[in-house]
Motif scaffolding. Sequence first.
Motif, short mmCIF file in Angstrom:
data_model
loop_
_atom_site.label_atom_id
_atom_site.label_comp_id
_atom_site.label_asym_id
_atom_site.label_seq_id
_atom_site.Cartn_x
_atom_site.Cartn_y
_atom_site.Cartn_z
N PHE A 222 27.63 10.01 -21.63
CA PHE A 222 28.58 9.58 -20.61
C PHE A 222 29.77 10.50 -20.43
N ARG A 223 29.84 11.58 -21.21
CA ARG A 223 30.90 12.58 -20.99
C ARG A 223 30.29 13.95 -20.71
N LEU A 224 29.56 14.47 -21.67
CA LEU A 224 29.04 15.83 -21.53
C LEU A 224 28.01 15.94 -20.40
N ALA A 225 27.05 15.02 -20.36
CA ALA A 225 25.99 15.10 -19.35
C ALA A 225 26.53 14.95 -17.93
N PRO A 226 27.36 13.92 -17.64
CA PRO A 226 27.90 13.83 -16.27
C PRO A 226 28.76 15.03 -15.89
N GLN A 227 29.55 15.55 -16.83
CA GLN A 227 30.38 16.71 -16.53
C GLN A 227 29.51 17.93 -16.21
N ALA A 228 28.43 18.11 -16.96
CA ALA A 228 27.53 19.23 -16.69
C ALA A 228 26.88 19.08 -15.32
N TYR A 229 26.48 17.86 -14.98
CA TYR A 229 25.86 17.60 -13.68
C TYR A 229 26.83 17.87 -12.54
N LEU A 230 28.07 17.38 -12.68
CA LEU A 230 29.08 17.59 -11.65
C LEU A 230 29.45 19.07 -11.51
N THR A 231 29.57 19.74 -12.65
CA THR A 231 29.90 21.17 -12.60
C THR A 231 28.81 21.94 -11.86
N HIS A 232 27.55 21.63 -12.15
CA HIS A 232 26.43 22.28 -11.46
C HIS A 232 26.50 22.01 -9.96
N PHE A 233 26.85 20.79 -9.59
CA PHE A 233 26.95 20.44 -8.17
C PHE A 233 28.07 21.22 -7.48
N PHE A 234 29.25 21.29 -8.11
CA PHE A 234 30.41 21.89 -7.47
C PHE A 234 30.39 23.42 -7.50
N LEU A 235 29.51 24.01 -8.30
CA LEU A 235 29.43 25.47 -8.32
C LEU A 235 29.01 26.05 -6.98
N LEU B 244 36.44 22.35 -14.01
CA LEU B 244 36.28 23.35 -15.07
C LEU B 244 37.36 23.19 -16.14
N MET B 245 38.58 22.84 -15.74
CA MET B 245 39.63 22.59 -16.73
C MET B 245 39.33 21.35 -17.55
N LEU B 246 38.81 20.31 -16.87
CA LEU B 246 38.41 19.10 -17.60
C LEU B 246 37.24 19.38 -18.54
N ASP B 247 36.31 20.24 -18.12
CA ASP B 247 35.19 20.64 -18.98
C ASP B 247 35.71 21.25 -20.28
N MET B 248 36.69 22.12 -20.14
CA MET B 248 37.24 22.79 -21.31
C MET B 248 37.89 21.79 -22.26
N ILE C 70 36.69 20.81 -26.11
CA ILE C 70 37.63 20.91 -27.24
C ILE C 70 37.68 19.60 -28.00
N TYR C 71 37.76 18.48 -27.27
CA TYR C 71 37.78 17.17 -27.92
C TYR C 71 36.47 16.91 -28.67
N PHE C 72 35.36 17.34 -28.08
CA PHE C 72 34.07 17.14 -28.72
C PHE C 72 33.99 17.93 -30.03
N SER C 73 34.49 19.15 -30.04
CA SER C 73 34.47 19.95 -31.27
C SER C 73 35.35 19.32 -32.33
N ARG C 74 36.49 18.76 -31.92
CA ARG C 74 37.37 18.08 -32.89
C ARG C 74 36.70 16.84 -33.46
N LEU C 75 35.99 16.12 -32.58
CA LEU C 75 35.28 14.93 -33.02
C LEU C 75 34.20 15.27 -34.03
N LEU C 76 33.45 16.33 -33.78
CA LEU C 76 32.39 16.75 -34.70
C LEU C 76 32.98 17.17 -36.05
N LEU D 174 41.47 11.76 -31.71
CA LEU D 174 40.38 12.71 -31.53
C LEU D 174 40.55 13.96 -32.41
N THR D 175 41.72 14.12 -33.01
CA THR D 175 41.95 15.32 -33.81
C THR D 175 41.88 15.03 -35.29
#
Length: 200
Positions: free
Chosen positions: A135-148, A165-169, A173-179, A198-199
């Motif tokens: 619900f975060r990474l997949a929709p963002q990837a789909y939207l980014t592909h659309f808007f490119l 693209l700024m939201l993607d970044m 970053i939040y995902f890496s902190r979560l991991l 998240l940190t």
Amino acid sequence: MGYSAIPKCPPCGRGRDGVWQTPEMLVEIETAWSLSGYLLVCFSAGYFIHDTVDIVASGQARASWEYLVHHIMAMGAFFSGIFWNSFVGGGVLTLLVEVSNIFLTIRMMMKISNTQDHLLYQVNKYVNLVMYFLFRLAPQAYLTHFFLRYVGQRTLGTFLLAVLLMLDMMILIYFSRLLRSDFCPERVPRQQHKDKFLTE
């Protein structure tokens, strides 16, 4: 030039249908429209405005600058749907992240209560990871592909691509902190802000 409170539905004739009855909103991101989707975007923009004012008024702007940046970018994107009646489907799609927030909130509450060793936290840790991806990474990837497709064009789509693209970044970053926090805790610096779930 003024704008009506709720713009008329485009000729698709589906303006009165709910989002669940207008699945084309998830495909025709720029043109598809529904009244419920439009109202959802309006409500969400109002939430971000309220939360931004609350952060600033409570003197938490410095500690929560990441949230302020996120809110400002989100409001800019939602206003395209509210005032220009475009990309309402994209706004609805971005709001799928709220499903992930349920499990992030459970995680935060258990961290605050210092119950990270509880079975529920361990289960939620993995569910949270799956929900974050779906619900975060997949929709963002789909939207980014659309808007490119708007790269190089001086249009509203180009502006939304820059915001995306700024939201993607930020999301990555939040995902890496979560991991690092939940799956590699020994690598998490000790001097991190304890008020940012998240940190930790």
